[in-house]
Design a protein around this motif. Sequence first.
Motif, PDB file in Angstrom:
ATOM      1  N   ASP A  52      12.706   0.624  -5.351  1.00 32.02           N
ATOM      2  CA  ASP A  52      11.774   0.908  -4.258  1.00 32.02           C
ATOM      3  C   ASP A  52      12.431   1.629  -3.080  1.00 32.02           C
ATOM      4  N   GLN A  75       5.683  -0.730   2.785  1.00 32.34           N
ATOM      5  CA  GLN A  75       6.391  -1.406   1.706  1.00 32.34           C
ATOM      6  C   GLN A  75       6.631  -2.874   2.051  1.00 32.34           C
ATOM      7  N   ASN A  78       3.493  -4.727   1.653  1.00 35.61           N
ATOM      8  CA  ASN A  78       3.243  -4.970   0.231  1.00 35.61           C
ATOM      9  C   ASN A  78       4.033  -6.171  -0.266  1.00 35.61           C
TER      10      ASN A  78
END
Length: 103
Positions: A52, A75, A78
């Motif tokens: 990621d 991110q 998330n």
Amino acid sequence: MKTVIIFDHPYGITASHNQPHKRSYSAALAQQAIKDLKDSGNSVDIIDLQKDNFNPVMGKNDLLNWRTKSFVDKQSQNYFDRLQDELSLIGNFLASINDLREE
């Protein structure tokens, strides 16, 4: 049961095979945990920090928003959402083992 595995290794979670110069004991442990969990009927969610391109540095805007409970980084939001309802959490991070023998 849902298990979230947070994995971090420069070679990635697929480096679990004995391939010279691209093998990881951490990846092998993670792959075995995933297999065992799935074989037991559990669902597994993998957060691969290297894949990621996760940046762990908190900047000024991140800190200001942290105080107001909102995220600057989508991110991180998330990850937060995925961890809200986890029932089990496994962290698997690279540990460097140095030769500690006296010279």
